[in-house]
Design a protein around this motif. Structure first.
Motif, PDB file in Angstrom:
ATOM      1  N   LEU A   1       0.839  -1.216   0.000  1.00  0.00           N
ATOM      2  CA  LEU A   1       0.000   0.000   0.000  1.00  0.00           C
ATOM      3  C   LEU A   1       0.868   1.258   0.000  1.00  0.00           C
ATOM      4  CD1 LEU A   1      -2.950  -0.790   2.428  1.00  0.00           C
ATOM      5  CD2 LEU A   1      -2.998  -0.572  -0.051  1.00  0.00           C
TER       6      LEU A   1
ATOM      7  N   PRO B   1      -6.203  -1.210  -7.259  1.00  0.00           N
ATOM      8  CA  PRO B   1      -7.296  -1.117  -6.289  1.00  0.00           C
ATOM      9  C   PRO B   1      -7.330   0.252  -5.610  1.00  0.00           C
ATOM     10  CG  PRO B   1      -5.500  -2.429  -5.395  1.00  0.00           C
ATOM     11  CD  PRO B   1      -5.107  -2.085  -6.795  1.00  0.00           C
ATOM     12  N   GLY B   2      -6.244   1.028  -5.792  1.00  0.00           N
ATOM     13  CA  GLY B   2      -6.196   2.334  -5.121  1.00  0.00           C
ATOM     14  C   GLY B   2      -6.769   3.453  -5.971  1.00  0.00           C
TER      15      GLY B   2
ATOM     16  N   ARG C   1       2.735  -8.788 -16.931  1.00  0.00           N
ATOM     17  CA  ARG C   1       1.822  -9.932 -16.874  1.00  0.00           C
ATOM     18  C   ARG C   1       2.453 -11.096 -17.623  1.00  0.00           C
ATOM     19  NH1 ARG C   1      -1.435  -5.681 -16.315  1.00  0.00           N
ATOM     20  NH2 ARG C   1      -3.489  -5.992 -15.397  1.00  0.00           N
TER      21      ARG C   1
ATOM     22  N   ALA D   1      -6.877   7.360  -5.147  1.00  0.00           N
ATOM     23  CA  ALA D   1      -5.901   8.219  -5.828  1.00  0.00           C
ATOM     24  C   ALA D   1      -6.598   9.359  -6.576  1.00  0.00           C
ATOM     25  CB  ALA D   1      -5.068   7.385  -6.804  1.00  0.00           C
TER      26      ALA D   1
ATOM     27  N   ARG E   1      -6.763  -7.095 -12.298  1.00  0.00           N
ATOM     28  CA  ARG E   1      -5.634  -6.522 -11.564  1.00  0.00           C
ATOM     29  C   ARG E   1      -5.581  -4.998 -11.671  1.00  0.00           C
ATOM     30  NH1 ARG E   1      -2.386 -10.791  -9.752  1.00  0.00           N
ATOM     31  NH2 ARG E   1      -1.612  -9.252  -8.296  1.00  0.00           N
ATOM     32  N   ILE E   2      -6.700  -4.373 -11.995  1.00  0.00           N
ATOM     33  CA  ILE E   2      -6.709  -2.898 -12.029  1.00  0.00           C
ATOM     34  C   ILE E   2      -6.261  -2.376 -10.665  1.00  0.00           C
ATOM     35  CG2 ILE E   2      -9.139  -2.674 -11.305  1.00  0.00           C
ATOM     36  CD1 ILE E   2      -9.362  -0.312 -13.262  1.00  0.00           C
TER      37      ILE E   2
ATOM     38  N   THR F   1       3.361   7.151  -6.917  1.00  0.00           N
ATOM     39  CA  THR F   1       2.453   7.265  -8.069  1.00  0.00           C
ATOM     40  C   THR F   1       1.632   8.545  -7.955  1.00  0.00           C
ATOM     41  OG1 THR F   1       1.027   5.853  -6.752  1.00  0.00           O
ATOM     42  CG2 THR F   1       2.123   4.822  -8.621  1.00  0.00           C
ATOM     43  N   THR F   2       1.060   8.752  -6.771  1.00  0.00           N
ATOM     44  CA  THR F   2       0.184   9.910  -6.572  1.00  0.00           C
ATOM     45  C   THR F   2       0.992  11.204  -6.640  1.00  0.00           C
ATOM     46  OG1 THR F   2      -1.098   8.475  -5.116  1.00  0.00           O
ATOM     47  CG2 THR F   2      -1.626  10.803  -5.044  1.00  0.00           C
TER      48      THR F   2
ATOM     49  N   PHE G   1      -3.145  12.163 -16.760  1.00  0.00           N
ATOM     50  CA  PHE G   1      -3.019  10.695 -16.790  1.00  0.00           C
ATOM     51  C   PHE G   1      -2.661  10.220 -18.199  1.00  0.00           C
ATOM     52  CE2 PHE G   1      -6.210  10.497 -13.108  1.00  0.00           C
ATOM     53  CZ  PHE G   1      -5.249  10.175 -12.178  1.00  0.00           C
TER      54      PHE G   1
ATOM     55  N   PHE H   1      -4.495   3.285 -14.765  1.00  0.00           N
ATOM     56  CA  PHE H   1      -4.588   2.391 -13.608  1.00  0.00           C
ATOM     57  C   PHE H   1      -4.689   0.931 -14.042  1.00  0.00           C
ATOM     58  CE2 PHE H   1      -6.267   6.477 -12.132  1.00  0.00           C
ATOM     59  CZ  PHE H   1      -5.513   6.663 -10.984  1.00  0.00           C
ATOM     60  N   GLY H   2      -4.411   0.641 -15.309  1.00  0.00           N
ATOM     61  CA  GLY H   2      -4.553  -0.729 -15.804  1.00  0.00           C
ATOM     62  C   GLY H   2      -6.025  -1.056 -16.012  1.00  0.00           C
TER      63      GLY H   2
ATOM     64  N   VAL I   1       2.565   4.706 -14.038  1.00  0.00           N
ATOM     65  CA  VAL I   1       3.157   3.366 -14.211  1.00  0.00           C
ATOM     66  C   VAL I   1       3.118   3.080 -15.730  1.00  0.00           C
ATOM     67  CG1 VAL I   1       3.139   0.979 -13.365  1.00  0.00           C
ATOM     68  CG2 VAL I   1       2.066   2.782 -12.003  1.00  0.00           C
TER      69      VAL I   1
ATOM     70  N   ALA J   1       2.987   1.391  -3.390  1.00  0.00           N
ATOM     71  CA  ALA J   1       2.184   1.613  -4.603  1.00  0.00           C
ATOM     72  C   ALA J   1       1.413   2.924  -4.545  1.00  0.00           C
ATOM     73  CB  ALA J   1       1.196   0.462  -4.797  1.00  0.00           C
ATOM     74  N   GLY J   2       1.168   3.436  -3.336  1.00  0.00           N
ATOM     75  CA  GLY J   2       0.245   4.561  -3.225  1.00  0.00           C
ATOM     76  C   GLY J   2       0.876   5.934  -3.107  1.00  0.00           C
TER      77      GLY J   2
HETATM   78  C1  HEM Z   1      -1.938   8.233  -9.530  1.00  0.00           C
HETATM   79  C2  HEM Z   1      -1.968   7.231  -8.693  1.00  0.00           C
HETATM   80  C3  HEM Z   1      -1.856   5.798  -9.072  1.00  0.00           C
HETATM   81  C4  HEM Z   1      -1.631   5.209 -10.293  1.00  0.00           C
HETATM   82  C5  HEM Z   1      -1.440   5.890 -11.636  1.00  0.00           C
HETATM   83  C6  HEM Z   1      -1.616   3.785 -10.078  1.00  0.00           C
HETATM   84  C7  HEM Z   1      -1.443   2.856 -11.086  1.00  0.00           C
HETATM   85  C8  HEM Z   1      -1.392   1.502 -10.885  1.00  0.00           C
HETATM   86  C9  HEM Z   1      -1.220   0.531 -11.938  1.00  0.00           C
HETATM   87  C10 HEM Z   1      -1.060   0.853 -13.408  1.00  0.00           C
HETATM   88  C11 HEM Z   1      -1.215  -0.685 -11.362  1.00  0.00           C
HETATM   89  C12 HEM Z   1      -1.062  -2.020 -12.106  1.00  0.00           C
HETATM   90  C13 HEM Z   1      -2.395  -2.391 -12.718  1.00  0.00           C
HETATM   91  C14 HEM Z   1      -2.300  -3.329 -13.875  1.00  0.00           C
HETATM   92  O1  HEM Z   1      -1.214  -3.854 -14.137  1.00  0.00           O
HETATM   93  O2  HEM Z   1      -3.333  -3.534 -14.539  1.00  0.00           O
HETATM   94  C15 HEM Z   1      -1.373  -0.510  -9.938  1.00  0.00           C
HETATM   95  C16 HEM Z   1      -1.411  -1.532  -9.009  1.00  0.00           C
HETATM   96  C17 HEM Z   1      -1.617  -1.340  -7.673  1.00  0.00           C
HETATM   97  N1  HEM Z   1      -1.905  -0.149  -7.035  1.00  0.00           N
HETATM   98 FE1  HEM Z   1      -1.975   1.659  -7.904  1.00  0.00          FE
HETATM   99  N2  HEM Z   1      -1.835   3.513  -8.757  1.00  0.00           N
HETATM  100  C18 HEM Z   1      -1.991   4.708  -8.096  1.00  0.00           C
HETATM  101  C19 HEM Z   1      -2.269   4.898  -6.754  1.00  0.00           C
HETATM  102  C20 HEM Z   1      -2.467   3.880  -5.849  1.00  0.00           C
HETATM  103  C21 HEM Z   1      -2.875   4.063  -4.467  1.00  0.00           C
HETATM  104  C22 HEM Z   1      -3.195   5.417  -3.808  1.00  0.00           C
HETATM  105  C23 HEM Z   1      -2.901   2.819  -3.900  1.00  0.00           C
HETATM  106  C24 HEM Z   1      -3.270   2.387  -2.503  1.00  0.00           C
HETATM  107  C25 HEM Z   1      -3.262   3.091  -1.467  1.00  0.00           C
HETATM  108  C26 HEM Z   1      -2.516   1.870  -4.918  1.00  0.00           C
HETATM  109  C27 HEM Z   1      -2.411   0.513  -4.717  1.00  0.00           C
HETATM  110  C28 HEM Z   1      -2.087  -0.403  -5.699  1.00  0.00           C
HETATM  111  C29 HEM Z   1      -1.894  -1.818  -5.447  1.00  0.00           C
HETATM  112  C30 HEM Z   1      -2.016  -2.526  -4.093  1.00  0.00           C
HETATM  113  C31 HEM Z   1      -1.605  -2.411  -6.686  1.00  0.00           C
HETATM  114  C32 HEM Z   1      -1.304  -3.877  -6.970  1.00  0.00           C
HETATM  115  C33 HEM Z   1      -2.598  -4.584  -7.370  1.00  0.00           C
HETATM  116  C34 HEM Z   1      -2.392  -6.027  -7.795  1.00  0.00           C
HETATM  117  O3  HEM Z   1      -1.259  -6.486  -7.858  1.00  0.00           O
HETATM  118  O4  HEM Z   1      -3.402  -6.658  -8.081  1.00  0.00           O
HETATM  119  N3  HEM Z   1      -2.274   2.544  -6.088  1.00  0.00           N
HETATM  120  N4  HEM Z   1      -1.512   0.830  -9.669  1.00  0.00           N
END
Ligand code: HEM
Length: 341
Positions: free
Chosen positions: A139, A282-283, A213, A287, A279-280, A146-147, A201, A274-275, A207, A142-143
Motif C-alpha cells: 500500500l 485497487p487504489g 503480466r 488516488a 488486476r486494475i 504514483t500519486t 493521466f 490504472f490498468g 506506471v 504503490a500509493g
Molecule cells: C496516480 C496514482 C496511481 C496510479 C497511476 C496507479 C497505477 C497503478 C497501476 C497501473 C497498477 C497495475 C495495474 C495493472 O497492471 O493492470 C497498480 C497496481 C496497484 N496499485 Fe496503484 N496507482 C496509483 C495509486 C495507488 C494508491 C493510492 C494505492 C493504494 C493506497 C494503490 C495501490 C495499488 C496496489 C495494491 C496495486 C497492486 C494490485 C495487484 O497487484 O493486483 N495505487 N496501480
C-alpha cells in the motif's frame, strides 16, 4: 506551503505531494501523521519509503541478463532487503504499540485499516502479522510515489500552459470560493479540473508499462502470436500519445475530455493509467479523489509561478523512466496566496 507563500520562496512540488500522500495514507492505515517533521518514527518512515521507491526505479542489468541475478551485480537486491527490514521493523513497532493499547499521539483513532485487520485476524488464520506487513508494504509503496508524481506533472503542465491554469482557477472560483481548499464533494462539480487530471493521466501515466503480466496460454493478438509464459508489458505511455487516437497528442488539451465519456476505470482502452481487468489498481478511487483535492486546493489557494531563471520555454519537461514515471528535474514553483473573494 503557506510559509513559502509569505516569503515567496519555491516549493518542491513533488516532495510536498509525497509528504501529503504519505500523511493521508498514514492516517487511513495507522491513524498517524507520517509526514510529521517532529516525529522520529515519521522521519524514518518517510526516508525508507523514499529509498525503496528510488531503488525500485533504478535500471537493473540482471533484469536483461537473468543469469547474473544471483550475483546481484549492482547491489540493488542487498540494498532493497535492508530497506524492507527497516520498514518491517517500523511496522512491527506500530503493530505492537497498538496491541499493547498505547494510544496514537495527537489522533482520534477510529477503525483504521490496522484495527480492521487486527480484528479480522482473530477469526481468519491467513490474516497473520506477516501478511499484514506485506499488505502495508504494497500500500505504501504503490500509493505514494504514483500519486505524488502525477500531481507534480499536473502542476508542471499547468505552469507551462498558463491559459489552462487560469481556466481551471476560474472554474474553481465560480463553483467554490477563491482561496478555499476543496473537499471531496466539490469534485463532481468541477468538470474542467477533472479534465485536467485525465489529460495528465494520458500524457504522464505514473506506471508507464503497467505491471508485467504473463500469458497463461498461447494467444493471437492482431496477427501476432504471444506464446504461453511470455512476459507482457502494456505501454500505456505510448497508447496515450498515439496520434491515430489523439489529436495533437503532445499538447495539453483538457478540453478533449470535457463532455467525453472516456474515463480511467479500465473500460476505455485508450486511457489506462490504472490498468484494467482483475488486476486494475485497487487504489484508483482513493488516488483520483486525493489528486483532485490536492490539485484543486493548490491552484485555488495559491497563484503559482516557476522559480526564478526558469520559464515555460526553458523548463525541462523530460521524464525519468523507472518503475514510476518521474519528472527528471523536480518542479520548483513559487506560490502567492490568493485572498478569498
Ligand atoms: C496516480 C496514482 C496511481 C496510479 C497511476 C496507479 C497505477 C497503478 C497501476 C497501473 C497498477 C497495475 C495495474 C495493472 O497492471 O493492470 C497498480 C497496481 C496497484 N496499485 Fe496503484 N496507482 C496509483 C495509486 C495507488 C494508491 C493510492 C494505492 C493504494 C493506497 C494503490 C495501490 C495499488 C496496489 C495494491 C496495486 C497492486 C494490485 C495487484 O497487484 O493486483 N495505487 N496501480
Amino acid at each position: 506551503m503557506g510559509m513559502c507563500g509569505q516569503t515567496r520562496s519555491p516549493v518542491d512540488i513533488g516532495e510536498a505531494a509525497f509528504a501529503t500522500s504519505l500523511n493521508l495514507l498514514g492516517n487511513a492505515v495507522f491513524s498517524m501523521d507520517l509526514a510529521d517533521a517532529t516525529s522520529k518514527l515519521a522521519k524514518e518512515f518517510k526516508e525508507v519509503v523514499w529509498l525503496i521507491m528510488e531503488e525500485a526505479g533504478k535500471p537493473n542489468i540482471a533484469d536483461y541478463f537473468p543469469m547474473l541475478k544471483w550475483l546481484d551485480p549492482q547491489g540493488g537486491r542487498r540494498r532493497m532487503s535492508r530497506y524492507f527490514k527497516r520498514l518491517f521493523a517500523l511496522f512491527d513497532r506500530i503493530i505492537s504499540e497498538r496491541l499493547e493499547g498505547i494510544p496514537v499521539s495527537g489522533s482520534k483513532r477510529k477503525d483504521d485499516l490496522l484495527d480492521i485487520l487486527l480484528n479480522l485476524s482473530k477469526d481468519k488464520e491467513d490474516m497473520d502479522l506477516v501478511t499484514m506487513k506485506h499488505l502495508f508494504l504494497i500500500l505504501f509503496t504503490a500509493g505514494t510515489d504514483t500519486t505524488s508524481n502525477t500531481l507534480e506533472w499536473a502542476m508542471a503542465e499547468l505552469l507551462v500552459n498558463p491559459e489552462k491554469l487560469l481556466k481551471a482557477q476560474v472554474e474553481l472560483e465560480e463553483v467554490i470560493v477563491r482561496g478555499k481548499a476543496i473537499v471531496e464533494s466539490d469534485i463532481a462539480r468541477l468538470p474542467y479540473l477533472q479534465a485536467v487530471m485525465k489529460e495528465t493521466f494520458r500524457m504522464h501515466p505514473a506506471v508507464p508499462l503497467l505491471l508485467p503480466r504473463k500469458a497463461g496460454a498461447n494467444v493471437q493478438v492482431s496477427g501476432y502470436t504471444i506464446p504461453v509464459g511470455a512476459q507482457i508489458y502494456v505501454n500505456v505511455w505510448a497508447i496515450g500519445r498515439d496520434p491515430t487516437t489523439w489529436e495533437n497528442p503532445e499538447e495539453l488539451i483538457p478540453e478533449r475530455f470535457v463532455d467525453s465519456d472516456i474515463d480511467v476505470k479500465g473500460q476505455n482502452f485508450e486511457l489506462l493509467p490504472f490498468g484494467g481487468g482483475r488486476r486494475i489498481c485497487p487504489g484508483y478511487p482513493l488516488a483520483t479523489r486525493l489528486l483532485h483535492m490536492m490539485l484543486g486546493s493548490l491552484i485555488n489557494c495559491f497563484d503559482w509561478k516557476l522559480e526564478d531563471g526558469v520559464s515555460a520555454a526553458t523548463i525541462d519537461m523530460g521524464d525519468m523512466f523507472g518503475i514510476t514515471l518521474k519528472k527528471a528535474q523536480p518542479l520548483q514553483a513559487v506560490p502567492t496566496p490568493r485572498n478569498s473573494s
